[in-house]
Design a protein around this motif. Structure first.
Motif, PDB file in Angstrom:
ATOM      1  N   UNK A   2      -5.981 -58.476  40.612  1.00 28.38           N
ATOM      2  CA  UNK A   2      -5.067 -59.465  40.051  1.00 28.38           C
ATOM      3  C   UNK A   2      -5.816 -60.444  39.158  1.00 28.38           C
ATOM      4  N   UNK A   3      -7.015 -60.854  39.608  1.00 21.41           N
ATOM      5  CA  UNK A   3      -7.831 -61.787  38.825  1.00 21.41           C
ATOM      6  C   UNK A   3      -8.218 -61.175  37.492  1.00 21.41           C
ATOM      7  N   UNK A   4      -8.611 -59.898  37.507  1.00 21.20           N
ATOM      8  CA  UNK A   4      -8.977 -59.217  36.272  1.00 21.20           C
ATOM      9  C   UNK A   4      -7.796 -59.120  35.323  1.00 21.20           C
ATOM     10  N   UNK A   5      -6.626 -58.792  35.878  1.00 21.46           N
ATOM     11  CA  UNK A   5      -5.429 -58.682  35.038  1.00 21.46           C
ATOM     12  C   UNK A   5      -5.065 -60.025  34.427  1.00 21.46           C
ATOM     13  N   UNK A   6      -5.214 -61.090  35.182  1.00 21.25           N
ATOM     14  CA  UNK A   6      -4.949 -62.424  34.653  1.00 21.25           C
ATOM     15  C   UNK A   6      -5.917 -62.784  33.528  1.00 21.25           C
ATOM     16  N   UNK A   9      -4.959 -60.885  30.474  1.00 25.36           N
ATOM     17  CA  UNK A   9      -3.752 -61.464  29.882  1.00 25.36           C
ATOM     18  C   UNK A   9      -4.101 -62.719  29.075  1.00 25.36           C
ATOM     19  N   UNK A  10      -4.970 -63.538  29.626  1.00 26.06           N
ATOM     20  CA  UNK A  10      -5.376 -64.773  28.939  1.00 26.06           C
ATOM     21  C   UNK A  10      -6.137 -64.476  27.649  1.00 26.06           C
ATOM     22  N   UNK A  11      -7.053 -63.521  27.734  1.00 29.21           N
ATOM     23  CA  UNK A  11      -7.829 -63.147  26.546  1.00 29.21           C
ATOM     24  C   UNK A  11      -6.925 -62.515  25.490  1.00 29.21           C
TER      25      UNK A  11
END
Length: 459
Positions: A2-6, A9-11
């Motif tokens: 989930x952290x990686x996906x977030x 998404x931010x990048x």
């Protein structure tokens, strides 16, 4: 996960916003403020905060900076807030044919529509054609070219060519000159002369010695001493006119006598024309002023037409042939790529078509006279105005005055900069397409700024 996906998404959202900005020709006031803030913060947090101390466009508090945005005709650019500057820095000499010359841009776009980079396995045609054009254009019997991306890479190739040429003899001594600038990779830095750049990285490549630029007697004594102790010189590397050293012009007989010395001692002569080449000094190559042909010549900066990074190392067949048996002894992934070659071919075409070397000679004389006239009465600040073609240096009595004048130029819409080796000298190095009216503005600004320089900085 989930952290990686977030994070992704931010990048993604951030890069999408930047791409949207890139697409715009003009920006709103709010967008300009966002760009400025992101630029200053990005340099502080992610690039190198030291640049914020160096850039004259940044306020002392570091909260505001002039951020460049787009070109404005061949000789100017506009910052993100719409202020126009006459470009007398020229990206340290890359804009010889002007900003975004239509023919250079078109060549790159046409090639981009077909193929951006080469396969590395098939023969790429533009590399062959550019090498032929250079063999036709350069003086004497310079014939074979190696293409890179920067001046430093061109110098590295030149040094390796000299080493392999003398491999069987075991020669590994190089002579460079004081105030020289040849780049900052370990090999090229070994030829560069400024201690502040060298000391943190010592030991550098062994075998380098430095003698005073322009002093042929010292050069002869050094080459003789090297011969006497069994450390014969492989090559001498010099800039025909020192750019970063402060626009230092040698005596008229220096380079011809240097050619004779190299021949006498069996050393190769390398001309670093990264800054002086491509019409800058009033000839296509500065070597032509002195009637001297080196064994190896390096080109970069303006070689890519101010559109693509590109460099070349050109040598005689006698020298370059030592790479024939194994061409993989020195290679590069991106050097000589189709886009860079297209830009360089178009640049050569434009320089000839628009007679820009001749124009550099004419406009350089006009600019020199104007700057010297503006300096009259300010001998307590200005030591000398010198140059050849549109490579001009203004030397001041102190670093502080030089900086104040450069800042004054900037505040009045003229971009200049000090030189890296000699901080007391600022460079006037505009596109060769600069107009007389713009030259007049530069000279008028110089006169105005000299009158305004705070007397407190005088030595």
């Amino acid at each position: 996960m989930e952290t990686t996906m977030n994070k992704y998404k931010e990048v993604y959202e951030y890069t999408a916003k930047v791409l949207d900005i890139i697409e715009k020709t003009d920006v709103t006031k709010e967008e300009a403020q966002w760009i400025t803030s992101e630029t200053v913060n990005g340099f502080r947090e992610n690039v190198n905060s030291g640049f914020l101390e160096y850039r004259k466009s940044v306020t002392k508090g570091g909260q505001y900076a002039s951020v460049e945005w787009k070109d404005s005709g061949p000789n100017c650019f506009i910052d993100v807030n719409g202020k126009e500057y006459i470009d007398c820095l020229g990206g340290f000499g890359i804009y010889n044919v002007g900003h975004r010359h239509p023919k250079v841009v078109k060549a790159v776009k046409d090639q981009l529509d077909k193929q951006a980079l080469h396969s590395q396995d098939l023969l790429d045609p533009l590399r062959a054609m550019l090498a032929k054009a250079l063999a036709m254009l350069t003086p004497g019997d310079l014939k074979y070219s190696f293409f890179g991306n920067s001046g430093t890479e061109a110098v590295e190739a030149a040094l390796k060519l000299a080493k392999i040429y003398h491999h069987k003899e075991g020669r590994s001594t190089f002579i460079a000159t004081t105030r020289a600038f040849h780049g900052k990779s370990l090999g090229s830095l070994s030829g560069t002369a400024k201690g502040v750049f060298r000391k943190p990285f010592i030991p550098l490549v062994s075998g380098f010695r430095h003698v005073a630029f322009g002093d042929i007697d010292m050069m002869k004594k050094t080459m003789h001493a090297c011969h006497m102790v069994g450390e014969d010189v492989a090559a001498v590397i010099v800039e025909p006119i020192q750019g970063e050293g402060g626009v230092i012009i040698p005596p008229d007989d220096y380079l011809p006598k240097l050619r004779e010395l190299c021949d006498e001692y069996g050393a190769l002569l390398i001309f670093d024309e990264v800054q002086t080449g491509m019409g800058r000094t009033g000839k296509m190559f500065c070597a032509e002023h002195y009637g001297v042909t080196p064994d190896i010549m390096t080109l970069a900066k303006a070689f890519g037409g101010g559109v693509m990074p590109a460099s070349a190392t050109i040598a005689t067949e006698e020298v370059f042939s030592h790479l024939f048996d194994n061409p993989f002894l020195h290679t590069t992934t991106f050097g000589g790529n189709p886009l860079a070659c297209a830009a360089a071919l178009a640049t050569i075409n434009v320089l000839i078509e628009e007679k820009l070397p001749e124009r550099a000679a004419e406009m350089g004389e006009y600019m020199l006279n104007g700057l010297r006239e503006a300096a009259k009465g300010h001998e307590n600040k200005v030591l000398e105005v010198r140059g050849k073609g549109l490579l001009i240096g203004i030397e001041f009595v102190s670093d502080e005055i030089g900086y104040e004048v450069a800042k004054g130029f900037f505040d009045n819409g003229v971009l200049t900069a000090g030189t890296l080796i000699n901080a007391k000298t600022i460079r006037i190095e505009p596109p060769l397409t600069i107009e007389k009216e713009q030259c007049d503005k530069v000279c008028e600004t110089f006169a105005k700024v000299l009158k305004e320089v705070d007397k407190a900085v005088l030595v």
